[in-house]
Enzyme design. Structure first.
Site, PDB file in Angstrom:
ATOM      1  N   LYS A 195       0.826  -1.206   0.000  1.00 11.92           N
ATOM      2  CA  LYS A 195       0.000   0.000   0.000  1.00 11.92           C
ATOM      3  C   LYS A 195       0.858   1.254   0.000  1.00 11.92           C
ATOM      4  CE  LYS A 195      -1.976  -1.405   3.749  1.00 11.92           C
ATOM      5  NZ  LYS A 195      -2.850  -1.568   4.939  1.00 11.92           N
ATOM      6  N   THR A 228      -9.966   9.485   7.879  1.00 10.36           N
ATOM      7  CA  THR A 228      -9.304   8.377   7.186  1.00 10.36           C
ATOM      8  C   THR A 228      -9.010   7.246   8.162  1.00 10.36           C
ATOM      9  OG1 THR A 228      -7.108   9.355   7.543  1.00 10.36           O
ATOM     10  CG2 THR A 228      -8.232   9.901   5.475  1.00 10.36           C
ATOM     11  N   THR A 231      -8.943   3.023   7.473  1.00  6.56           N
ATOM     12  CA  THR A 231      -8.885   2.710   6.046  1.00  6.56           C
ATOM     13  C   THR A 231      -8.152   1.392   5.772  1.00  6.56           C
ATOM     14  OG1 THR A 231      -6.961   4.169   5.866  1.00  6.56           O
ATOM     15  CG2 THR A 231      -9.105   5.072   5.223  1.00  6.56           C
ATOM     16  N   GLY A 232      -7.093   1.108   6.541  1.00  2.58           N
ATOM     17  CA  GLY A 232      -6.374  -0.139   6.326  1.00  2.58           C
ATOM     18  C   GLY A 232      -7.239  -1.347   6.625  1.00  2.58           C
ATOM     19  N   CYS A 233      -7.952  -1.295   7.746  1.00  9.09           N
ATOM     20  CA  CYS A 233      -8.880  -2.377   8.096  1.00  9.09           C
ATOM     21  C   CYS A 233      -9.952  -2.513   7.028  1.00  9.09           C
ATOM     22  CB  CYS A 233      -9.540  -2.098   9.442  1.00  9.09           C
ATOM     23  SG  CYS A 233      -8.398  -1.905  10.828  1.00  9.09           S
TER      24      CYS A 233
END
Length: 287
Positions: A195, A228, A231-233
């Site tokens: 990412k 934000t 966002t990764g989850c």
């Protein structure tokens, strides 16, 4: 595209399920709560295994309560093989004993697509898990993964490289991300999505390597978003949902990235200084 996995004895359609193995977020922004929101957005039933409980909000985590490994195992035993779980995601796992039982249970289900979000390094470059947990993730969990979703510092850590200067590490260097993805795939055998969501370039660029081809995915930054956090989850959960609905890997990445982009764009206020990602319903047969 139908998301059905077959029919039950009465002839009724069985809808696919997704599973999250992660920690809670008392603010509902990240962790299991964000994962369930993503599963629901895709019209999928979500099953949960709590690996940790946290007291947190978008400004930080004030307390963490670990879940014993035997209770994590009991949760996994309660859902695996009972629900029609087509895909799952794992989040932050910091206890080596928990990682061991998760890996043991998941190894018995090769039919389930597994998205591993190796939450190891903060965007600041700080390590989030102890060395023993990192070793357990690398030796037990990553070889089981269909796809892993490290950020650039996490990818560097998995490759045994020192995490570089934060600005340099996140400058959107696709060649650097590709080299990391190739090394991780060679070591662990899984597809890798590195990412680039904290880069300094004009777009958020992610690099996917599946052992055959390198693909890049770019979307413009959302200007001045309300939130934000999570966002990764949300990306890992959306990837699991896309795979559960039968999407090929590259299409799943594109769809999940679009889901998160729209969620950021639709983020909204839920407190004087507190925002959350928006709910973005995805197209499909079961809405």
């Amino acid at each position: 595209m139908s998301a059905s996995t077959g029919s039950c004895p009465t002839g009724r359609e069985i809808r696919p399920c997704c599973l999250t193995v992660a920690g809670s977020d008392s603010g509902g922004n990240a962790g299991v709560q964000a994962d369930l929101r993503a599963f629901h957005a895709y019209g999928l039933h979500g099953c949960t295994v709590f690996a940790a409980l946290t007291a947190q909000n978008p400004f930080g985590v004030s307390a963490i309560h670990g879940v014993p490994a035997d209770f994590v195992a009991a949760q996994l035993d309660a859902v695996l093989g009972v629900y029609a779980i087509r895909a799952l995601k794992t989040g932050m796992l910091a206890d080596p004993a928990v990682i061991e039982v998760v890996a043991d249970r998941l190894a018995a289900h090769p039919e389930i697509a597994k998205v591993v979000d190796p939450v190891l390094v903060a965007t600041s470059g700080a390590r989030l898990v102890p060395d023993a947990a990192l070793r357990a993730v690398c030796t037990r969990l990553l070889p089981l993964a269909t796809l892993i979703t490290p950020n650039l510092p996490e990818a560097e850590t998995l490759c045994g490289r020192a995490v570089g200067d934060p600005n340099a590490a996140r400058a959107g260097d696709a060649a650097h991300a590709e080299a990391l993805a190739r090394q991780i795939h060679e070591t662990y055998g899984c597809a890798v999505l590195v990412k680039g969501g904290h880069g300094a370039s004009a777009a958020a660029v992610d690099v996917l390597y599946d052992g055959h081809a390198v693909r890049t995915f770019a979307l413009p930054w959302v200007g001045d978003p309300v939130s934000t956090h999570g966002t990764g989850c949300s990306l890992a959960a959306a990837l699991a949902a896309e795979l559960a609905r039968g999407r090929p890997l590259a299409e799943a990445v594109a769809g999940a990235k679009g889901y998160v982009h729209a969620a950021i764009a639709g983020s909204y206020w839920v407190g004087p200084d507190c925002g959350v990602l928006g709910f973005v319903r995805q197209g499909g047969d079961h809405e």
